[in-house]
Design a protein around this motif. Structure first.
Motif, short mmCIF file in Angstrom:
data_model
loop_
_atom_site.label_atom_id
_atom_site.label_comp_id
_atom_site.label_asym_id
_atom_site.label_seq_id
_atom_site.Cartn_x
_atom_site.Cartn_y
_atom_site.Cartn_z
N ALA A 9 57.16 -3.92 -12.56
CA ALA A 9 58.39 -4.40 -13.21
C ALA A 9 58.09 -5.35 -14.35
CB ALA A 9 59.30 -5.08 -12.18
N ARG A 10 56.88 -5.91 -14.37
CA ARG A 10 56.51 -6.89 -15.40
C ARG A 10 55.64 -6.27 -16.49
NH1 ARG A 10 54.14 -11.95 -12.25
NH2 ARG A 10 54.12 -12.77 -14.39
N CYS A 11 55.44 -4.98 -16.44
CA CYS A 11 54.59 -4.30 -17.42
C CYS A 11 55.42 -3.67 -18.53
CB CYS A 11 53.74 -3.23 -16.73
SG CYS A 11 52.53 -3.89 -15.59
N ILE A 12 54.97 -3.83 -19.77
CA ILE A 12 55.69 -3.29 -20.92
C ILE A 12 54.69 -3.13 -22.06
CG2 ILE A 12 56.32 -5.52 -21.95
CD1 ILE A 12 59.14 -4.31 -22.42
N VAL A 13 54.96 -2.18 -22.95
CA VAL A 13 54.10 -1.95 -24.11
C VAL A 13 54.76 -2.57 -25.34
CG1 VAL A 13 53.15 -0.20 -25.67
CG2 VAL A 13 53.10 0.16 -23.18
N ALA A 14 53.98 -3.32 -26.10
CA ALA A 14 54.42 -3.85 -27.39
C ALA A 14 53.45 -3.34 -28.45
CB ALA A 14 54.45 -5.38 -27.38
N HIS A 15 53.96 -2.53 -29.36
CA HIS A 15 53.12 -1.85 -30.35
C HIS A 15 53.39 -2.43 -31.73
CE1 HIS A 15 52.28 1.83 -32.98
NE2 HIS A 15 51.11 1.46 -32.50
N PRO A 16 52.52 -3.32 -32.23
CA PRO A 16 52.72 -3.90 -33.56
C PRO A 16 52.28 -2.92 -34.65
CG PRO A 16 50.73 -4.78 -32.59
CD PRO A 16 51.35 -3.88 -31.56
N ILE A 17 52.63 -3.24 -35.88
CA ILE A 17 52.31 -2.40 -37.03
C ILE A 17 51.30 -3.15 -37.91
CG2 ILE A 17 53.26 -1.08 -38.96
CD1 ILE A 17 54.31 -0.31 -36.12
N ASN A 18 50.33 -2.42 -38.41
CA ASN A 18 49.26 -3.03 -39.21
C ASN A 18 49.73 -3.30 -40.65
OD1 ASN A 18 46.48 -3.81 -39.65
ND2 ASN A 18 46.25 -1.93 -40.82
N PRO A 19 49.49 -4.50 -41.20
CA PRO A 19 48.94 -5.69 -40.55
C PRO A 19 50.05 -6.50 -39.88
CG PRO A 19 49.18 -6.09 -42.90
CD PRO A 19 49.64 -4.67 -42.67
N PRO A 20 49.90 -6.82 -38.60
CA PRO A 20 50.97 -7.48 -37.86
C PRO A 20 51.29 -8.89 -38.33
CG PRO A 20 48.95 -7.41 -36.56
CD PRO A 20 48.71 -6.57 -37.78
N THR A 21 50.40 -9.48 -39.11
CA THR A 21 50.66 -10.82 -39.63
C THR A 21 51.76 -10.83 -40.69
OG1 THR A 21 48.83 -10.49 -41.18
CG2 THR A 21 48.36 -11.71 -39.13
N ARG A 171 44.69 -7.12 -50.89
CA ARG A 171 45.77 -7.19 -51.88
C ARG A 171 47.08 -6.67 -51.27
NH1 ARG A 171 47.71 -3.53 -55.84
NH2 ARG A 171 48.57 -4.57 -57.69
N ARG A 172 46.99 -5.56 -50.53
CA ARG A 172 48.18 -5.05 -49.84
C ARG A 172 48.77 -6.08 -48.91
NH1 ARG A 172 46.68 -1.46 -44.94
NH2 ARG A 172 46.06 -3.58 -44.34
N ASP A 173 47.90 -6.73 -48.13
CA ASP A 173 48.37 -7.70 -47.15
C ASP A 173 49.03 -8.90 -47.83
OD1 ASP A 173 47.30 -5.97 -45.35
OD2 ASP A 173 45.63 -7.27 -44.72
N ARG A 174 48.52 -9.32 -48.98
CA ARG A 174 49.15 -10.43 -49.71
C ARG A 174 50.55 -10.05 -50.16
NH1 ARG A 174 43.96 -10.83 -52.05
NH2 ARG A 174 44.70 -9.84 -53.97
N HIS A 175 50.71 -8.84 -50.66
CA HIS A 175 52.02 -8.40 -51.12
C HIS A 175 52.99 -8.25 -49.95
CE1 HIS A 175 51.38 -7.84 -55.41
NE2 HIS A 175 50.22 -7.26 -55.15
N LEU A 176 52.50 -7.71 -48.82
CA LEU A 176 53.35 -7.58 -47.65
C LEU A 176 53.78 -8.95 -47.13
CD1 LEU A 176 51.54 -4.69 -45.76
CD2 LEU A 176 53.81 -4.59 -46.81
#
Length: 212
Positions: A9-21, A171-176
């Motif tokens: 009951a306490r298990c769940i999936v959390a799927h972030p997107i790259n880059p998650p920051t 560079r992509r991460d800076r713009h995001l």
């Protein structure tokens, strides 16, 4: 499976997107055994971090974002392979066309503003022709040919060398990150981080053409 776990009951999936920051989306997928309390606690925690979680209510291969991405990628590969357009022009069409509107409004929000009566009107006008007609001719079972892969890779390497990929990722991460900062400023100004376009109703001829 999850059902075999002691605290399922306490298990769940959390799927972030790259880059998650700097990309806010997190796909949250509870199992049939996950409690509502666990789901709600995870959603609240992610929102408190400034993320934008969505609930994936049914398990599907690839989660949600990847499935959307693969659908567009499949058609992009097919268009290049069939000689309809170059790889560079595919990226231009997405970056300076679809993505510009999707960034503001999402898929359904974009359609909602592309017909005077909103999304239902959009479907009434365009679903049978051209949307369904085009969807029926799209073959998701096609095989990617070596020469197509070589053509796309060549176009990408003409933009920057493979040795410079890490530099362009940064560079992509800076713009995001800047986009995320801008969205946060809109939230602090009283919005929800999304851009909402206000104005009179009625789509223009250009909008109708874009819908098709």
């Amino acid at each position: 499976g999850t059902c075999a776990l002691r605290h399922a009951a306490r298990c769940i999936v959390a799927h972030p997107i790259n880059p998650p920051t700097s990309v806010k989306l997190v796909e949250v997928q509870p199992s049939a055994h996950t409690s509502a309390a666990t789901r709600d606690a995870v959603l609240a925690f992610l929102r408190a971090l400034g993320q934008r979680p969505i609930v994936v209510a049914k398990e599907v291969a690839g989660f949600v974002q990847n499935r959307l991405q693969y659908a567009l990628l499949g058609e992009a590969l097919r268009l290049v392979q069939d000689g309809v357009v170059t790889a560079d022009d595919v990226d231009t069409a997405v970056r300076d066309g679809l993505a510009a509107r999707w960034l503001l409004l999402g898929v359904f929000g974009t359609c909602d503003l592309n017909a005077p009566g909103g999304f239902a009107d959009y479907c009434e006008r365009y679903m049978r022709t051209p949307i369904l007609a085009v969807l029926r001719e799209q073959d998701n079972g096609f095989e990617l040919r070596d020469e197509t892969l070589a053509a796309i890779t060549g176009a990408l390497r003409a933009r920057y060398a493979a040795t410079d990929i890490a530099q362009h990722q940064a560079r992509r991460d800076r713009h995001l990150l800047q986009l995320a900062v801008d969205a946060r400023r809109r939230e602090l100004d009283g919005g929800d981080g999304h851009v909402v376009i206000h104005g009179g109703g009625g789509g223009s001829g250009a909008e109708a053409a874009a819908a098709r």
